[in-house]
Each structure stands twice: as structure tokens, then as C-alpha cells.
Design a protein around this motif. Structure first.
Motif, PDB file in Angstrom:
ATOM      1  N   GLY A   1      32.478 -27.741 -31.562  1.00 26.97           N
ATOM      2  CA  GLY A   1      32.635 -27.940 -33.002  1.00 26.97           C
ATOM      3  C   GLY A   1      34.095 -28.002 -33.426  1.00 26.97           C
ATOM      4  N   LYS A   2      34.324 -28.579 -34.623  1.00 28.06           N
ATOM      5  CA  LYS A   2      35.687 -28.677 -35.144  1.00 28.06           C
ATOM      6  C   LYS A   2      36.189 -27.271 -35.478  1.00 28.06           C
ATOM      7  CE  LYS A   2      36.469 -30.194 -39.289  1.00 28.06           C
ATOM      8  NZ  LYS A   2      36.331 -30.830 -40.538  1.00 28.06           N
ATOM      9  N   PRO A   3      37.385 -26.880 -35.031  1.00 29.11           N
ATOM     10  CA  PRO A   3      37.895 -25.545 -35.397  1.00 29.11           C
ATOM     11  C   PRO A   3      37.943 -25.400 -36.915  1.00 29.11           C
ATOM     12  CG  PRO A   3      39.263 -26.533 -33.705  1.00 29.11           C
ATOM     13  CD  PRO A   3      38.295 -27.593 -34.135  1.00 29.11           C
ATOM     14  N   SER A   4      37.551 -24.235 -37.399  1.00 36.42           N
ATOM     15  CA  SER A   4      37.344 -24.121 -38.840  1.00 36.42           C
ATOM     16  C   SER A   4      38.525 -23.511 -39.574  1.00 36.42           C
ATOM     17  CB  SER A   4      36.116 -23.258 -39.104  1.00 36.42           C
ATOM     18  OG  SER A   4      36.355 -21.955 -38.619  1.00 36.42           O
ATOM     19  N   GLY A   5      39.375 -22.778 -38.892  1.00 35.39           N
ATOM     20  CA  GLY A   5      40.391 -22.020 -39.619  1.00 35.39           C
ATOM     21  C   GLY A   5      39.740 -20.812 -40.261  1.00 35.39           C
ATOM     22  N   GLY A   6      40.534 -20.052 -41.001  1.00 36.51           N
ATOM     23  CA  GLY A   6      40.032 -18.781 -41.531  1.00 36.51           C
ATOM     24  C   GLY A   6      39.138 -18.921 -42.749  1.00 36.51           C
ATOM     25  N   ASN A   7      39.400 -19.957 -43.579  1.00 40.36           N
ATOM     26  CA  ASN A   7      38.680 -20.041 -44.842  1.00 40.36           C
ATOM     27  C   ASN A   7      38.354 -21.489 -45.179  1.00 40.36           C
ATOM     28  OD1 ASN A   7      37.608 -19.559 -47.332  1.00 40.36           O
ATOM     29  ND2 ASN A   7      39.487 -18.759 -48.250  1.00 40.36           N
ATOM     30  N   PRO A   8      37.461 -22.106 -44.403  1.00 36.43           N
ATOM     31  CA  PRO A   8      37.248 -23.557 -44.551  1.00 36.43           C
ATOM     32  C   PRO A   8      36.676 -23.964 -45.904  1.00 36.43           C
ATOM     33  CG  PRO A   8      35.568 -22.597 -43.135  1.00 36.43           C
ATOM     34  CD  PRO A   8      36.579 -21.525 -43.387  1.00 36.43           C
ATOM     35  N   TRP A   9      35.933 -23.087 -46.582  1.00 33.92           N
ATOM     36  CA  TRP A   9      35.304 -23.487 -47.840  1.00 33.92           C
ATOM     37  C   TRP A   9      36.188 -23.136 -49.043  1.00 33.92           C
ATOM     38  CZ3 TRP A   9      31.706 -26.304 -45.861  1.00 33.92           C
ATOM     39  CH2 TRP A   9      30.903 -25.868 -44.795  1.00 33.92           C
ATOM     40  N   GLY A  10      37.317 -22.470 -48.795  1.00 29.26           N
ATOM     41  CA  GLY A  10      38.127 -22.019 -49.923  1.00 29.26           C
ATOM     42  C   GLY A  10      37.381 -20.994 -50.747  1.00 29.26           C
ATOM     43  N   ALA A  11      36.882 -19.954 -50.081  1.00 22.86           N
ATOM     44  CA  ALA A  11      36.080 -18.942 -50.767  1.00 22.86           C
ATOM     45  C   ALA A  11      36.927 -17.718 -51.082  1.00 22.86           C
ATOM     46  CB  ALA A  11      34.899 -18.531 -49.898  1.00 22.86           C
ATOM     47  N   THR A  12      36.491 -16.956 -52.092  1.00 21.91           N
ATOM     48  CA  THR A  12      37.322 -15.850 -52.579  1.00 21.91           C
ATOM     49  C   THR A  12      37.007 -14.513 -51.917  1.00 21.91           C
ATOM     50  OG1 THR A  12      35.694 -15.354 -54.254  1.00 21.91           O
ATOM     51  CG2 THR A  12      37.459 -16.859 -54.880  1.00 21.91           C
ATOM     52  N   THR A  13      35.804 -14.387 -51.359  1.00 19.24           N
ATOM     53  CA  THR A  13      35.369 -13.053 -50.933  1.00 19.24           C
ATOM     54  C   THR A  13      36.131 -12.593 -49.691  1.00 19.24           C
ATOM     55  OG1 THR A  13      33.525 -14.282 -50.021  1.00 19.24           O
ATOM     56  CG2 THR A  13      33.078 -12.962 -51.956  1.00 19.24           C
ATOM     57  N   LEU A  14      36.064 -11.269 -49.448  1.00 19.13           N
ATOM     58  CA  LEU A  14      36.951 -10.662 -48.462  1.00 19.13           C
ATOM     59  C   LEU A  14      36.709 -11.134 -47.035  1.00 19.13           C
ATOM     60  CD1 LEU A  14      37.162  -6.960 -49.681  1.00 19.13           C
ATOM     61  CD2 LEU A  14      38.817  -8.797 -49.959  1.00 19.13           C
ATOM     62  N   GLU A  15      35.448 -11.503 -46.693  1.00 17.03           N
ATOM     63  CA  GLU A  15      35.213 -11.859 -45.290  1.00 17.03           C
ATOM     64  C   GLU A  15      36.020 -13.086 -44.891  1.00 17.03           C
ATOM     65  OE1 GLU A  15      33.213 -12.602 -47.667  1.00 17.03           O
ATOM     66  OE2 GLU A  15      31.813 -14.215 -47.248  1.00 17.03           O
ATOM     67  N   TRP A  16      36.425 -13.912 -45.876  1.00 13.08           N
ATOM     68  CA  TRP A  16      37.212 -15.108 -45.554  1.00 13.08           C
ATOM     69  C   TRP A  16      38.708 -14.811 -45.492  1.00 13.08           C
ATOM     70  CZ3 TRP A  16      34.199 -18.725 -43.732  1.00 13.08           C
ATOM     71  CH2 TRP A  16      32.872 -18.780 -44.178  1.00 13.08           C
ATOM     72  N   GLN A  17      39.085 -13.572 -45.808  1.00 11.18           N
ATOM     73  CA  GLN A  17      40.516 -13.247 -45.840  1.00 11.18           C
ATOM     74  C   GLN A  17      40.940 -12.419 -44.633  1.00 11.18           C
ATOM     75  OE1 GLN A  17      41.251 -15.025 -48.297  1.00 11.18           O
ATOM     76  NE2 GLN A  17      39.276 -14.986 -49.362  1.00 11.18           N
ATOM     77  N   THR A  18      40.093 -12.326 -43.609  1.00  9.14           N
ATOM     78  CA  THR A  18      40.447 -11.509 -42.449  1.00  9.14           C
ATOM     79  C   THR A  18      41.593 -12.155 -41.670  1.00  9.14           C
ATOM     80  OG1 THR A  18      38.801 -12.683 -41.150  1.00  9.14           O
ATOM     81  CG2 THR A  18      38.121 -10.595 -42.131  1.00  9.14           C
ATOM     82  N   PRO A  19      42.421 -11.337 -41.022  1.00 13.10           N
ATOM     83  CA  PRO A  19      43.537 -11.915 -40.261  1.00 13.10           C
ATOM     84  C   PRO A  19      43.072 -12.744 -39.060  1.00 13.10           C
ATOM     85  CG  PRO A  19      43.456  -9.523 -39.989  1.00 13.10           C
ATOM     86  CD  PRO A  19      42.470  -9.863 -41.045  1.00 13.10           C
ATOM     87  N   ASP A  20      41.910 -12.392 -38.480  1.00 21.45           N
ATOM     88  CA  ASP A  20      41.413 -13.159 -37.333  1.00 21.45           C
ATOM     89  C   ASP A  20      40.076 -13.796 -37.664  1.00 21.45           C
ATOM     90  OD1 ASP A  20      43.375 -12.025 -35.289  1.00 21.45           O
ATOM     91  OD2 ASP A  20      42.426 -10.218 -36.097  1.00 21.45           O
ATOM     92  N   THR A  21      39.832 -14.949 -37.072  1.00 25.67           N
ATOM     93  CA  THR A  21      38.516 -15.583 -37.164  1.00 25.67           C
ATOM     94  C   THR A  21      38.102 -15.965 -35.758  1.00 25.67           C
ATOM     95  OG1 THR A  21      38.985 -16.447 -39.348  1.00 25.67           O
ATOM     96  CG2 THR A  21      37.216 -17.515 -38.127  1.00 25.67           C
ATOM     97  N   PRO A  22      36.982 -15.456 -35.247  1.00 28.99           N
ATOM     98  CA  PRO A  22      36.108 -14.445 -35.837  1.00 28.99           C
ATOM     99  C   PRO A  22      36.819 -13.099 -35.994  1.00 28.99           C
ATOM    100  CG  PRO A  22      35.341 -15.162 -33.652  1.00 28.99           C
ATOM    101  CD  PRO A  22      36.557 -15.917 -33.943  1.00 28.99           C
TER     102      PRO A  22
END
Lengths: 590, 210
Positions: free
Chosen positions: A524-545
Motif C-alpha cells: 500500500g501507499k505509505p500514509s504518513g502520520g495524518n493522511p486525512w487531516g484529522a484533529t483527534t489525538l491518535e493522528w498526532q502520535t510521533p510514530d505511525t504505527p
């Protein structure tokens, strides 16, 4: 809304919860198998639930083969048809939907969304999964014991559930009851974790009214489950005693196969009350997390704040409370005092009020939104359709006089599949497409996703819309074959064949979804940390996963609610929950 | 329930989450209870157990109106057992008080005596079963008997679970763990014992009165 400059720390009350000490596994086994990390436990729950759900999907395919083309398949006889019906229902409701929403999404999302490092009791959380797995294995074992699994219908009504003549009345039903008891014990362990984590482990600034609605939905569903499952637990114990030791909790004096049994005086209606005292909240145990998740999906992918956040929270609470006083609407045909029927019909219709509020709010969230028709969004919108559809037929069945002729017909099957099978499963698909990038670091394939959505969504309608009509004709549910019934026209059979074709196509299309899950994990295409531009905390983690401990050296501080999308004056169309006021730059890539 | 709704109202009604400034003005705390998580966890578990016993008792009431119900005579030993469980509760309370004051000896006496009385209670319950069986009140003879055995067994199993936690606490005590580290375990045990005592009193009253 405009920005007012303030000292950053003034926005966040001081932390009341101390940093927790994390358990760090030292062995590979401790890290990935007997893991105490909620994220690993979540994936274990999800994989087990989906695997057992596939078994139930195949069972439904076999049922449909018999209904669509009666007599064409020699391996289906009346006994195992009933066994397939029973196992399909029980697996889907309890072992797939409940386990996946609470054990799967609950474990993954609660700690990340509230800004905690893990669940508050990680060891108990791990036990919860292993007991769940044990319950699943017990249930699966019943497929291989003498007599096979129980064929009493997922409601397991006594006396027939434990009488000879019902398939699986010896081993099957006992394994089912014991498996349910284990499931409940395991769930209680997990459930206490979810509730206490939401209450006590929220990070600094994460007030209750800043929680994403996903967390609210899962939180309330867990409370319902904790209070409702004991009813099933008690009835499972009592029925096991009736079956094994010959007590008469539920068993009336009865002649079975020409023989007077030793039972006397037991009340089958008592079982029905206990079962539905659990069974109705169970509908909302499945629906409330779906409500929560879908609210977040709509908001993120329409780039707009959720409409009526407080109303949404209070609707979740009201639905949860009301769900405990409507159970007897499943028992109109069992016979009851007419005033009871009136009472339960009234409460049932009242529950439509907070539910309708939620539906209006979802639609109003889309109104003038910047709608991105991504795959998660398609599934979320699909949910609104199927949920409204199933909800409206619920209004019919909630009325005593309308329910009586429709009870135990295909209309009921169509209703509850629309409202608590298709609707929540669409949300589950949407949620998987939405959070898969966070869980794996890769996007799911978009084309395959859209293919999956359209076939599943339209296919579901092809299955269940005509089924309502069959119900009106009086085609009964759970029948192996209708035979020559005067009031059912020949054409009902052609319709049944068409429904079967649609069901088989929808079932097969799920392979595409599974293929997508596996293929995207590697390619799959690498997604980066916050592909949907979402506000909630799970998308703001320093590492993905996210790594063990979720948030790196310091926990995030929360300054705002979860729905700051398209805020006028901001330079991006979302502001993460942990972005201090005054700073205008977004922190994540899109 | 009223407490929960009241607490929620306070947390949620006056709040405008979409207004950033609301955090500093309207929300004094983030709404967490000022309690260790494990205490809140015990509270939630007690709610689950309450639901379990309440539902069993409502099943009892529904079933007793069917014609074949014939109540069984409660063995006298149940009175003795009740006294034993009350004594157990008193000693747990003493252990808790001693832990608050930091007196390790008091904790030891309270815990050991509380546990001993609980064991005695369980033995007494088995004895009651034995007496009923000897008198011909078997599990299957009558639904009243079946309910008696089931309710006492459910209650007994909860006590056994409690005794497991009690066992780990006593083990810590024997390893010489300081009173400060024991305080929470002792307190949790005490709360749980009081809860099970209350459940037993309700069950006993129910069995006596019907």
C-alpha cells in the motif's frame, strides 16, 4: 470564531492523573502474543472476530442456498439448517460485532484518543482477550461434537433448546451456554478497563466534553454491556442447570417424545425476560459505537465540525438509558398484560426521538460541508441510508398491533439485518478504511475499496429490500422449506432465488476486502502520520504505527474539542486537539 | 444512577466545547474522580455484581408466583453464618482503620481474623447445604431449592474471588511489605467485603421472608 491570545497553559487544567508505569515486555512472546499493549490486544481481538465472522458469513451463504434453491443441495437437511441459522446469528451478534467494536476498536482507540499510554489495567486486558479466544474455541468446538451445535435459534428459547428433537440439545447447547459465560467473564474484564480508562486516564485538558464521539459511543456501549450481560450470564447458568442437573428454572411440566419429563412448573417466559433484558441493550451495544464512529468519520471527511455535539452526547446517554426499558417489545407474541404492551410500545417509540436527533445531526453535518467522497465517507453515508431504513421498519414492529402479524416473518429478518447487521458492519468497514493507515502506516487501495463499497451497499439492498416484501406475504423466518402454502405465491420462490444470488455476490466480494487488507499491508501507499487531516489525538502520535506507550516522552496536552475543521481564519482546514491556541500553523502533513 | 446523572450534568451541561476559552473558565477539572483507577475499577465491578444479584433476585420473584413453588425451611446454621460474616466485615473494617493509622499489627490481626471468619462462613454454608440435602431438599425437588442453592453458590463464589485477593494481600504482608503499600489493597478488600455482606443480608432476608 476568532483567536484570542492567552497564556497557553491557561487553557488546560492541571493534570490530575499521574503518569502510569508501563509494563515493558522482554520477550518476543510477551510483546506480540501475550501482549499487554492495548494496540496489540485490539488487533488480536479484531483478527479473531473477523475470522469467526467469516465462518458465520459462510453459514449464511449455505442458508441462502437452501432458501433460494430448496432441495438442490443434499448436504443441507432441516437439522443442520437450524444449526447454521443459530450459529450464524450468535456469532455475528456477540462474537463478531460486540467483540470487534468493543474489544477491537475500543482497545485501539480509547487510549490513543483520550491521550493515555495504555489501558489502566493492562494485565486484566490481556486476560480479557485470551478468555474471549477460549470462548470462541468452545463455540467452534460445538461444530464437531456428537449432535453438532445447537439449533435452537440464537435466542436459545427453552424448553425447546434443551429438549431432544432440537439439534444439538445435548452437547451443542451446553457448549454454547458455557462459551457465552466465558465470553461475558472476558468481556467484563475488558469492559472495566474501557470504562475506567475513559474516566481516569484522560490526558491533561481532555475534558469529557472534548472527547471524540467515538469514545463516547464505546464508553456508553461498554456501560450497557457491563449491566446487561449479567442477565445473559444468569440465564446461561440456570439453563445449564436445567439441562445437566434437571432443575426447573425454565422447564415446565412437559411431555417430550411421548415421555413425561421430570421437570415441572418452570417458566419459559422468565427466560425470555432475562434474555431480552440483555438482548435489547445488545442492539445498542453494537449501535452506539457505530453512532460514535460514524459521527467522527462524517466530520473528518466533510471537513466540518459535528453538528450539535452536546446533543449527540446526550442522545447517546438517553438511548443507553432507554434501552433498558424496552426489552419486552421482543415478546409481544409471548402474551402479556395489555398495559405492559402499551408501556413497552411507548418506550420503544420514545427511543426513536434521540435516535432521530442523531440522524438529523449527521445529515446537517454534511450540509454545506466540504464533502470528500473517500472510501470511509462512502461507508459512513451508506450507514445513514441503511440505518434510517432499518429504523423506520422498527417503528412498525414497535407497535403491538402491527407486530403481531409480522412477528416471525421475513419482515423481522429484513428489519434487524438492516438496522443492526448491515448498518454497523458498514461502519466497521468505514472505520477500518479510516484507521488502517494509523494501524499499519499504509493506505488501503482506493479502487478496491470503492468496488467493495458499491457491491456491499447496493448488494445489501438487493438482499433485504425484497425480504420486507416476503415478510408482508407471510413467509416465515427460520423455516427450512415453506412447502405448498396457499397464501404464499409461486413468485416468492423466484424472489428468494434472486435474494440468494445477491447474497452470494455480496459474500464473495468480501474476498476483495480481505485481499486489500493483506496486499496494502505490504504494497500500500505509505500514509504518513495524518493522511486525512484529522484533529483527534491518535493522528498526532510521533510514530505511525504508534509505539508502545503511544505518545513519546510526554503526553499531549489538549486545548480544544475534536471538531475544529474549516475554522475561519486558520491557515489549514483542521486544528489538532493538542495545538495550543494562538499558533496558526497545522502540525501534520495532509 | 442519580449520582451518575448529576455528575454528568455538572461535567457537560454548562460546557461549550467549541469555544476554546471555555477550558479555563468553566471547567475546573477534567472530570476524573480523585481516586486511584483500581478503586474506580472496583466500583464499576460492584455495579456489575449488583446487576447480577438484582437480576437473580427478580428472577426469584417471578418464579415464586408459579404454583409448584414450595419454600424450604432455612437451616438454623444460616443465622450463625450471618454472624460469622458480620464479624468478618468488622475485622476487615478494623484492618482498614489500622492501615489508615499505619499500624501494621492491627492490619495483620484484622486481615487474618477477617479471612478466618470468611472461611468459617463458607464452611458453614456448605454445612447448610449438607443439612438440606440430608433432609431431602435436593436441588431438583423444587424450584425454591434450586434458587437457594444457586443464589448461595453465586454469593459464595464471589467471596472465594475476594479471598483470592485477600490471599495475595496476606502474602504481601508476610513478605514484610510496608503498611503504606498495603493500604490500598486492604481498603479494596474491606469495601468488597462490606458489599458482599450487604448482598448476603439481602439474600438472607429474601430467603427468610418467602
Amino acid at each position: 470564531m476568532s483567536y484570542v491570545a492567552h497564556d497557553e497553559t491557561a487553557y488546560a487544567p492541571p493534570a490530575e492523573v499521574e503518569e502510569m508505569e508501563l509494563y515493558h515486555a522482554k520477550t518476543w512472546l510477551g510483546k506480540y502474543v501475550f501482549s499487554q499493549d492495548a494496540k496489540v490486544i485490539a488487533i488480536q481481538y479484531a483478527v479473531t472476530a473477523i475470522a469467526v465472522g467469516l465462518v458465520a458469513l459462510v453459514l449464511s451463504g449455505i442458508m441462502r442456498l437452501q432458501l433460494g434453491f430448496p432441495g438442490s443441495f443434499s448436504f443441507i437437511d432441516p437439522s443442520n439448517y437450524l444449526q447454521f441459522v443459530t450459529m450464524h446469528g450468535m456469532i455475528m451478534v456477540i462474537y463478531l460485532l460486540t467483540a470487534l467494536f468493543l474489544g477491537g476498536f475500543g482497545n485501539y482507540l480509547i487510549p490513543l484518543m483520550v491521550g493515555a499510554r495504555d489501558m489502566v489495567f493492562p494485565y486484566v486486558n490481556m486476560l480479557s482477550y485470551w478468555i474471549y479466544l477460549w470462548a470462541v474455541l468452545l463455540l467452534m468446538a460445538s461444530l464437531f461434537v456428537p449432535g453438532g451445535p445447537t439449533g435452537s435459534g440464537w435466542t436459545l428459547y427453552p424448553p425447546q433448546a434443551i429438549l431432544p428433537g432440537t439439534p444439538g440439545a445435548t452437547w451443542g447447547i451446553i457448549l454454547m451456554l458455557v462459551s457465552l459465560a466465558f465470553f461475558i467473564i472476558g468481556f467484563t474484564m475488558g469492559g472495566l478497563n474501557y470504562v475506567v480508562t475513559v474516566l481516569q486516564a484522560r490526558t491533561r485538558g481532555m475534558t469529557l466534553m472534548r472527547l471524540p464521539l467515538t469514545v463516547w459511543g464505546i464508553f456508553m456501549a461498554t456501560i450497557l454491556a457491563l449491566l446487561a450481560f449479567p442477565a445473559l450470564f444468569v440465564s446461561a447458568i440456570m439453563m445449564t442447570l436445567d439441562s445437566l442437573l434437571g432443575t426447573s428454572f425454565f422447564m415446565p411440566a412437559i411431555v417430550s417424545m411421548g415421555k413425561q419429563l421430570d421437570h415441572a412448573g418452570g417458566s419459559p417466559i422468565l427466560f425470555q425476560h432475562l434474555f431480552w433484558f440483555f438482548g435489547h441493550p445488545e442492539v445498542y451495544i453494537v449501535a452506539l459505537p457505530a453512532f460514535g464512529v460514524v459521527s467522527d468519520l462524517l466530520s473528518v471527511h466533510a471537513r466540518k465540525n459535528i453538528f450539535g455535539y452536546r446533543m449527540m452526547v446526550w442522545a447517546i446517554l438517553a438511548i443507553g438509558g432507554l434501552s433498558f426499558v424496552v426489552w419486552a417489545h421482543h415478546m409481544y407474541v409471548s402474551g402479556m398484560n395489555p398495559y405492559f404492551g402499551f408501556f413497552f410500545a411507548t418506550t420503544t417509540l420514545i427511543i426513536a426521538v434521540p435516535t432521530a436527533l442523531k440522524v438529523y445531526n449527521w445529515v446537517l453535518t454534511l450540509w454545506h460541508g466540504n464533502i470528500h467522497l473517500t472510501v470511509p465517507m462512502l461507508f459512513a453515508i451508506g450507514f445513514i441510508f441503511t440505518f434510517i431504513h432499518g429504523g423506520l421498519t422498527g417503528l412498525f414492529l414497535g407497535n403491538v398491533t402491527v407486530d403481531l402479524p409480522l412477528s416471525d416473518t421475513m419482515f423481522v429478518v429484513a428489519h434487524f439485518h438492516m438496522v443492526m447487521a448491515v448498518a454497523p458492519i458498514l461502519v466497521i468497514f468505514g472505520a477500518i478504511y479510516h484507521w488502517y493507515p494509523k494501524i499499519t502506516g499504509r493506505m488501503l487501495n482506493d479502487t478496491l475499496g470503492k468496488f467493495h463499497f458499491w457491491f456491499t451497499f447496493l448488494g445489501s439492498y438487493a438482499i433485504y429490500l425484497p425480504m420486507h416484501y416476503l415478510g408482508f406475504l407471510g413467509v416465515p423466518r427460520r423455516y427450512f422449506a415453506i412447502g405448498g402454502t396457499d397464501f404464499i405465491p409461486e413468485s416468492a420462490q423466484s424472489l428468494n432465488a434472486a435474494i440468494t444470488l445477491a447474497a452470494l455476490i455480496v459474500g464473495t466480494v468480501q474476498v476483495v476486502f480481505l485481499y486489500n487488507l493483506v496486499w496494502s499491508y505490504f504494497k500500500g501507499k505509505p500514509s504518513g502520520g495524518n493522511p486525512w487531516g484529522a484533529t483527534t489525538l491518535e493522528w498526532q502520535t510521533p510514530d505511525t504505527p504508534p509505539k508502545h506507550g503511544n505518545f513519546g516522552p510526554t503526553l499531549p496536552v489538549v486545548y480544544r474539542w475534536a471538531y475544529d475543521y474549516s475554522v475561519p481564519g486558520a491557515d489549514r482546514d483542521f486544528i489538532p486537539q493538542n495545538q495550543p491556541p494562538g499558533k496558526k500553523t497545522g502540525t501534520k502533513e495532509t | 444512577m442519580a449520582i451518575i446523572v448529576g455528575w454528568l450534568l455538572r461535567q457537560t451541561l454548562n460546557v461549550q466545547p467549541w469555544v476554546e476559552q471555555s477550558a479555563s473558565k468553566n471547567v475546573r477539572s477534567d472530570g476524573a474522580f480523585f481516586l486511584p483507577p483500581v478503586k474506580v475499577g472496583l466500583g464499576a465491578f460492584l455495579a456489575v455484581a449488583t446487576s447480577l444479584f438484582a437480576l437473580s433476585i427478580s428472577a426469584y420473584f417471578m418464579r415464586m408466583h408459579v404454583a409448584d413453588w414450595s419454600p424450604l425451611p432455612e437451616p438454623r446454621v444460616l443465622w450463625l453464618n450471618t454472624a460469622l460474616l458480620i464479624l468478618g466485615g468488622i475485622f476487615f473494617q478494623r484492618a482498614r482503620n489500622a492501615a489508615q493509622r499505619g499500624q501494621i499489627d492491627g492490619v495483620r490481626v484484622g486481615l487474618l481474623a477477617g479471612g478466618a471468619f470468611t472461611f468459617a462462613f463458607l464452611v458453614g454454608q456448605l454445612w447448610a447445604w449438607q443439612q438440606l440435602n440430608a433432609a431431602g431438599y435436593f436441588l431438583t425437588t423444587n424450584p425454591a431449592n434450586a434458587f437457594f442453592y444457586m443464589l448461595t453458590a453465586l454469593h459464595g463464589l464471589h467471596l472465594l474471588g475476594g479471598l483470592w485477593v485477600w490471599g495475595t494481600t496476606v502474602a504481601k504482608l508476610r513478605r514484610g511489605v510496608g503498611v503504606g503499600k498495603l493500604r490500598l489493597s486492604v481498603e479494596l478488600c474491606t469495601v468488597y467485603w462490606h458489599f458482599l455482606l450487604a448482598v448476603w443480608l439481602v439474600l438472607f432476608a429474601l430467603l427468610l421472608s418467602t
